[in-house]
Design an enzyme around this catalytic site. Structure first.
Site, short mmCIF file in Angstrom:
data_model
loop_
_atom_site.label_atom_id
_atom_site.label_comp_id
_atom_site.label_asym_id
_atom_site.label_seq_id
_atom_site.Cartn_x
_atom_site.Cartn_y
_atom_site.Cartn_z
N LYS A 1 3.75 -4.06 -0.05
CA LYS A 1 2.38 -3.59 -0.27
C LYS A 1 2.35 -2.06 -0.29
O LYS A 1 3.17 -1.41 0.37
CB LYS A 1 1.42 -4.15 0.78
CG LYS A 1 1.58 -3.59 2.17
CD LYS A 1 0.36 -3.90 3.04
CE LYS A 1 0.46 -3.04 4.31
NZ LYS A 1 -0.78 -2.77 4.97
N LYS B 1 0.49 3.58 3.51
CA LYS B 1 0.50 5.00 3.86
C LYS B 1 1.82 5.38 4.49
O LYS B 1 2.30 6.48 4.33
CB LYS B 1 -0.58 5.30 4.90
CG LYS B 1 -1.97 5.06 4.46
CD LYS B 1 -2.92 5.68 5.48
CE LYS B 1 -4.02 4.73 5.87
NZ LYS B 1 -3.68 3.96 7.05
N LYS C 1 6.76 -2.96 11.70
CA LYS C 1 6.68 -1.57 12.13
C LYS C 1 7.79 -1.23 13.12
O LYS C 1 8.31 -0.12 13.10
CB LYS C 1 5.31 -1.27 12.75
CG LYS C 1 4.21 -1.19 11.71
CD LYS C 1 2.99 -0.44 12.21
CE LYS C 1 1.97 -0.30 11.09
NZ LYS C 1 0.73 0.35 11.51
P1 ATP Z 1 0.00 1.78 7.55
O1 ATP Z 1 1.12 1.76 6.56
O2 ATP Z 1 -0.11 3.05 8.35
O3 ATP Z 1 -0.14 0.52 8.34
P2 ATP Z 1 -1.78 1.01 5.54
O4 ATP Z 1 -1.72 1.81 4.33
O5 ATP Z 1 -1.15 -0.33 5.54
O6 ATP Z 1 -1.28 1.88 6.70
P3 ATP Z 1 -4.00 0.43 7.24
O7 ATP Z 1 -4.59 1.59 7.94
O8 ATP Z 1 -3.07 -0.44 7.99
O9 ATP Z 1 -3.29 0.87 5.90
O10 ATP Z 1 -5.13 -0.48 6.62
C1 ATP Z 1 -6.46 -0.12 6.30
C2 ATP Z 1 -7.10 -1.22 5.51
O11 ATP Z 1 -6.55 -1.23 4.20
C3 ATP Z 1 -6.85 -2.62 6.08
O12 ATP Z 1 -8.02 -3.40 5.93
C4 ATP Z 1 -5.74 -3.17 5.23
O13 ATP Z 1 -5.75 -4.57 5.15
C5 ATP Z 1 -6.04 -2.52 3.89
N1 ATP Z 1 -4.84 -2.32 3.10
C6 ATP Z 1 -3.76 -1.58 3.45
N2 ATP Z 1 -2.83 -1.60 2.49
C7 ATP Z 1 -3.33 -2.38 1.50
C8 ATP Z 1 -2.86 -2.77 0.23
N3 ATP Z 1 -1.69 -2.37 -0.21
N4 ATP Z 1 -3.63 -3.58 -0.53
C9 ATP Z 1 -4.83 -3.98 -0.09
N5 ATP Z 1 -5.35 -3.65 1.10
C10 ATP Z 1 -4.63 -2.86 1.89
N1 LTN Z 2 -4.69 -3.08 12.46
C1 LTN Z 2 -5.51 -2.66 11.36
C2 LTN Z 2 -6.44 -1.52 11.69
C3 LTN Z 2 -7.47 -1.93 12.68
C4 LTN Z 2 -8.56 -2.82 12.45
C5 LTN Z 2 -9.27 -2.87 13.68
C6 LTN Z 2 -8.97 -3.59 11.37
C7 LTN Z 2 -7.57 -1.52 13.96
N2 LTN Z 2 -8.65 -2.07 14.57
C8 LTN Z 2 -10.38 -3.70 13.82
C9 LTN Z 2 -10.09 -4.41 11.51
C10 LTN Z 2 -10.78 -4.46 12.73
C11 LTN Z 2 -4.55 -2.24 10.25
O1 LTN Z 2 -3.43 -1.94 10.50
N3 LTN Z 2 -5.04 -2.22 9.06
#
Ligand code: ATP
Ligand code: LTN
Length: 326
Positions: free
Chosen positions: A192, A195, A111
């Protein structure tokens, strides 16, 4: 009863990776465990936000979670910043984790590479995440594969606090679903689906209409050898489609591969399965979106339940650390 906690940032709309890797599992767990699911808005402000945007995004994310199957009667769904104990506990844990440990977090490295302004909060983010988990004495943390490192660090922080002072925190463990654990970007299948990656053609939003879903899956990047086989290293694009179709139809990707010899039919069936998976979620979201006051009421009930647990744990931590009682 097993206590489960997991959080999601309101940093954009839910995508298929979030759903298959996380939310779908959360929805199953709410019926068999005591589950807490915060929308972690304080984590989202580790990167700059437009004024006013975070509140709207938090409400919308809460509605998406409910639409995707989280039932406020079956689990505790709440907004992280509505439970001030998270910030307070995070400070105690920031003082229990080292600079070196935080520097090794790959999510921070990824990030911070993408940010012009790297906030101190982005660096200490895992301590806030540890607070989210430890405040609830969570036994299990269901997350995607990318979060394992943060949960390991949470355990290390808890162990250190417990041994420095008095046993206070329960050690949680990560639970990573096998199927759909990692959904990759359709255009860049070695990244992966995310968002914040800003890859609209590679990301399937849970609210995408059927035509968009179909178009994105049909134009997914594959390879030129033409063989359908599950092999993440050699064939990341095809393997991603196999795991999406597998997750949508409760089958292993290797098993799905046996049914196909060409990419075209694999893509067509994957698109159809995803459209059907999303249809009921989208209908429920439209209903919730029409009544924001009801969502706010449900979130207030969740925050009250969460505060009861979090305030007792924080009090225990304050006492065990030896802070003077006020
Ligand atoms: P950001 O890019 O803002 O970090 P993100 O799309 O990676 O967002 P998070 O909010 O970080 O999503 O994650 C929410 C949940 O979704 C977490 O448990 C994470 O492990 C899961 N997750 C995120 N992206 C994936 C993916 N591509 N495949 C499977 N699980 C995912
Ligand atoms: N860092 C995690 C989001 C997250 C989370 C948590 C997940 C914040 N607090 C506590 C599990 C338990 C992410 O980026 N997906």
């Amino acid at each position: 009863m097993t206590r489960v906690l997991s959080g999601i940032q309101p940093s954009g709309d839910l995508h298929l990776g979030n759903y298959l890797g996380a939310i779908r599992v959360w929805a199953q767990l709410q019926h068999t465990t005591d589950a807490f699911y915060p929308v972690v808005d304080l984590h989202a402000v580790t990167v700059p936000q437009k004024p006013g945007a975070i509140g709207t995004a938090t409400l919308r994310m809460s509605q998406m979670l409910m639409a995707a199957g989280l039932d406020p009667d079956a689990c505790t769904i709440f907004v992280q910043s509505h439970v001030h104990q998270h910030s307070e506990c995070a400070w105690l844990l920031e003082c229990t984790v080292s600079f070196g440990e935080l520097s090794r977090m790959t999510q921070f490295k990824d990030k911070s590479d993408r940010q012009e302004f790297i906030s101190a909060g982005l660096f200490t983010y895992p301590a806030l995440q540890a607070a989210d988990i430890l405040l609830y004495d969570a036994d299990e943390v269901p997350v995607g594969d990318d979060q394992r490192q943060h949960i390991e660090l949470t355990r290390d922080i808890a162990e250190r606090f417990n041994s420095r002072y008095v046993p206070t925190f329960k050690l949680p463990k990560a639970v990573v679903p096998a199927a759909g654990a990692r959904v990759m970007d359709l255009q860049h299948p070695t990244n992966k689906m995310s968002k914040s990656l800003d890859s609209p053609r590679g990301t399937i939003d849970l609210l995408d209409d059927p035509a968009d879903v179909t178009r994105k899956i049909k134009s997914a990047v594959t390879d030129s050898d033409g063989e359908v086989r599950y092999d993440i290293a050699a064939k990341p694009g095809v393997s991603n489609l196999l795991s999406i179709l597998g997750a949508a139809s409760d089958r292993a990707p290797e098993q799905v591969a046996e049914d196909y010899s060409m990419y075209g039919p694999l893509k067509a069936d994957t698109a159809e399965a995803v459209v059907e998976l999303l249809r009921p979620i989208q209908a429920r979201f439209r209903e919730l979106e029409a009544d924001p006051a009801e969502t706010s009421r449900l979130l207030a009930v969740g925050a009250t339940k969460a505060q009861t647990v979090a305030s007792a744990t924080l009090q225990r931590a304050r006492t065990n650390l030896g802070l003077l009682q006020g």
